[in-house]
Design a protein around this motif. Structure first.
Motif: not given
Length: 774
Positions: A374-376, A477-483
């Protein structure tokens, strides 16, 4: 009386020294008795070699121990050397002085506490120069690490041995040059011919000392006097001549403007040296796949405009990287002394353009790596556009956005849709609103098989402020919601747009072959030249013999009437048809089934060890539980290759012969780690689905590792129908259970591997001898 006593004492000491036990006992090293059989000796050697191999054992003394084990096995596995050792305590491998003389001399001065260095005879391998220890090469290390690394940097390799007087003479020069070249980025290697005879023979070294260079997997011998200047020039001559371009006021704009064509940043080094420094050439060779290099000699007339344009300090070496904008550098570094570490750190941060174009699958994998945790996470923002001035405005807007929003977790790239149509159609679904227009896609690679998660901007990209706001909002938005990347698909590999044409590759290969032949013609010794001279004289003998026979042949033969034109034409046509039919049918299967035999200890010798030259045995590894599905899939994959008479097909039971397989896989390095006796899980390692192509005559094998099906995203949806191949014979129904499909999928793409096997493009792993199949 005193002189007599002294003489008796001297004789007694000499007798005791002669009766002292030998320094090297191969039986003690291998832990076997003098009456042990060859099978016991081989088993002991295999066990100790696994335990003490320097690549696996990190003990400081592992290397010396491994050398002793190899030397001991070399003596005891040869009946003649073993008999000599049993009889005289010497294997009979003398160089200069005999080993027996050396041993007696060593005992003598050891008995009187004389240090070997007092006599200035530094021949003993146990006391050889420690500066060479870190450069020592072994055969497997050379094949699997040094040769691939030679495509990034050239290697200077020395072949040496014990009792080599010339090796001592060149030692001071070698030390100085080795340290200097290593600091500049060249590779250094040392091969001890006494312990690594196989590697020395592989390199073509028939005497010591021998110096050679290795670059791009190609070996070049050094033939000049061993002095510092000659060795530096030798390494420099190994490098291609077009690595660094000389830049002046006349050509710098053209050089920097090639970033779009080359798809690379361009690097300029400003220095006051009239010739390009070797450090810079070695750096250019290491980074040639990522960067283009130019050199500016600031002391040369005709570089004033260039120096003024970029405000260069002519007294300090300066390195600049230019990307999409040639009017200003993207990054600059200055230093009074350019060190390799400084240059590497600088260039590694500037290997790609701000918005690089994806021109190959390798570049796609490097710019958009697979998510490991997740961090990478690293997301790629891709502009799908086309070539031409019509799309230039959209590209410039995307470039401006990328420069303003560069982050470690984002990578901005672009693709020409007309050059990668399959990739573009997969993402855009061939929608009408994107036809003839640019589009932006945010994606994340999920695995190496092509599975991605992505989201396409709803409207075509025009580069307007509204488009910029929409894209910026999505990235936030992608930084907080990978979905947010809700769509998933599998994309095909990208085409290599910059790969040279076949004719060009063939031309370069031919030129390299001619260059190698020309060099060997003038520099190779007579042992290397004998096969070529033998072939040449044989050809000349046949040619002149044919001419003489024709000249003295019966003249009546010339008076025979020649055949009519129609008969001659018919004969030629029939001959050509037969030749074509034979050539085209060489790969057509001759049977409606695949003959696969089990490899056992009964047929092991005939099917492998004594296999005819040019023939190979393709062996499938299976277990009792996977036998039926793997054999069915194996037969389907190799059926089209059964027409080749040089291929044989077998299978090997993993339950019976696991030890034999693991011994072979040790020579393939990372294909299978050497089992540790303290690892309780190593016996559970699954090798089912592995395929080995074994060349019994040349003692090498090629390896196919099974296709992993865990991340394939739906490639397991169909059950293979083996009855299609066996329509002439009655067979039972194959299982269509998920487990059966998963097992069969291990051999996915085996047919492509077979194609590469016949082309000869697969990596080969050589072994000393074929192990016994117990």
């Amino acid at each position: 009386m005193e002189p007599g006593r002294a003489g008796c004492l001297l004789l007694l000491l000499l007798a005791l020294a002669a009766a002292a036990p030998g320094e090297f006992d191969p039986y003690r090293v291998l832990g076997v008795g003098r009456s042990s059989s060859q099978a016991d000796i081989k088993k002991a050697y295999k066990r100790l070699a696994r335990e003490w191999h320097p690549d696996k054992n990190k003990d400081p003394g592992a290397e010396d121990k491994f050398i002793q084990i190899s030397k001991a096995y070399e003596i005891l596995s040869n009946e003649e050397k073993r008999a000599n050792f049993d009889r005289y305590g010497d294997a009979g491998e003398s160089q200069g002085f005999s080993q027996q003389q050396h041993r007696q001399f060593h005992r003598f001065h050891d008995g009187f506490y004389f240090d070997e260095s007092f006599f200035h005879f530094p021949f003993n391998s146990e006391r050889r120069d420690t500066s060479d220890e870190k450069y020592l090469l072994h055969f497997s290390h050379y094949i699997n690490e040094i040769v691939p690394d030679s495509f990034k940097k050239p290697y200077l390799i020395k072949i040496t041995s014990d009792w080599c007087f010339s090796c001592i003479h060149i030692e001071p020069v070698w030390k100085e040059v080795a340290q200097e070249l290593e600091a500049l980025g060249a590779g250094i290697g040392v091969v001890h011919a006494g312990y690594e005879r196989r590697l020395a023979h592989h390199l073509g070294a028939h005497s010591t000392p021998t110096l050679l260079g290795l670059i791009n997997g190609k070996i070049t011998f050094f033939h000049n006097a061993v002095v510092r200047e000659n060795l530096r020039q030798f390494v420099e001559n190994l490098l291609p001549g077009n690595l660094v371009e000389k830049i002046t006021d006349k050509n710098y704009i053209r050089f920097l403007s090639h970033w779009r064509k080359d798809n690379k940043p361009h690097v300029l080094l400003f220095d006051h040296m009239p010739v390009v420094p070797l450090l810079y050439k070695l750096t250019a060779f290491a980074y040639r796949d990522y960067l283009s290099f130019g050199y500016v000699y600031v002391g040369l007339r005709g570089t004033e405009e260039l120096s003024s344009q970029y405000n260069i300090n002519v007294y300090t070496p300066t390195m600049m990287v230019f990307k999409e904008h040639i009017d200003r550098p993207a990054d600059v570094v200055q230093a009074r002394e350019m060190k390799k570490q400084l240059i590497d750190d600088f260039l590694s941060q500037n290997k790609f353009l701000m918005v690089a174009r994806l021109t190959s699958q390798r570049l796609f994998q490097e710019l958009c790596p697979v998510k490991k945790s997740h961090r990478q996470r690293k997301h790629c923002v891709i502009l799908l556009t086309e070539e031409g001035e019509k799309f230039a405005e959209a590209y410039e807007a995307f470039l401006t956005f990328a420069v303003a929003n560069t982050k470690d977790t984002l990578r901005f790239v672009h693709i020409y849709s007309d050059r990668q149509p399959e990739f573009a159609d997969t993402l855009l679904m061939d929608e009408e609103k994107y036809r003839g227009r640019s589009a932006v896609v945010i994606l994340e690679r999920r695995n190496n098989a092509g599975k991605i998660a992505y989201k396409v901007l709803e409207e075509a990209w025009q580069g307007s402020k509204e488009d910029n706001f929409i894209l910026l909002d999505l990235l936030d938005q992608l930084r907080t919601d990978p979905g947010l990347l809700s769509s998933e698909t599998v994309v095909a590999d990208l085409n290599d747009e910059l790969a040279p044409m076949f004719l060009i590759r063939w031309f370069y290969s031919t030129m390299d072959y001619i260059s190698d032949w020309w060099d060997s013609l003038f520099h190779s010794n007579w042992r290397e030249m004998m096969p070529l001279l033998s072939l040449l004289f044989s050809a000349l003998f046949i040619l002149f013999g044919t001419v003489i026979v024709q000249a003295f042949s019966d003249s009546s033969d010339t008076r025979d009437a020649p055949p009519s034109g129609k008969e001659e034409t018919a004969a030629k046509t029939e001959k050509n048809d037969a030749s074509f039919s034979k050539e085209s049918n060489s790969r057509i299967p001759k049977k409606s089934f695949v003959e696969v035999t089990e490899l056992t200890d009964i047929n092991y010798t005939s099917n492998l060890v004594r296999l005819r030259p040019g023939h190979m045995n393709v062996v499938l590894i299976l277990s009792n539980s996977t036998k039926t599905p793997l054999l069915q899939k194996f037969a389907l994959e190799v059926y089209m290759f059964t027409g080749s008479s040089s291929l044989h097909f077998s299978f090997l039971s993993l339950d019976k012969h696991r030890e034999w397989l693991e011994y072979l896989l040790e020579f393939a390095q990372d294909a299978a780690p050497i089992p540790n006796q303290y690892d309780k899980h190593f016996l559970e390692r699954d090798y089912t689905g592995y395929v080995l192509a074994l060349n019994g005559h040349k003692k090498y094998f090629c390896l196919f590792k099974p296709h992993r099906s865990g991340d394939e995203g739906g490639t397991l949806g169909s059950c293979e129908d083996y009855d299609a191949l066996q329509h002439a014979e009655a067979r039972g129904k194959s299982s269509c259970s998920p487990g059966s499909r998963s097992i069969k999928n291990k051999l996915h793409k085996l047919s492509f591997w077979m194609e590469r096997l016949l082309e000869g493009s697969l990596q080969r792993f050589y072994i000393p001898s074929w192990p016994a199949l117990d």
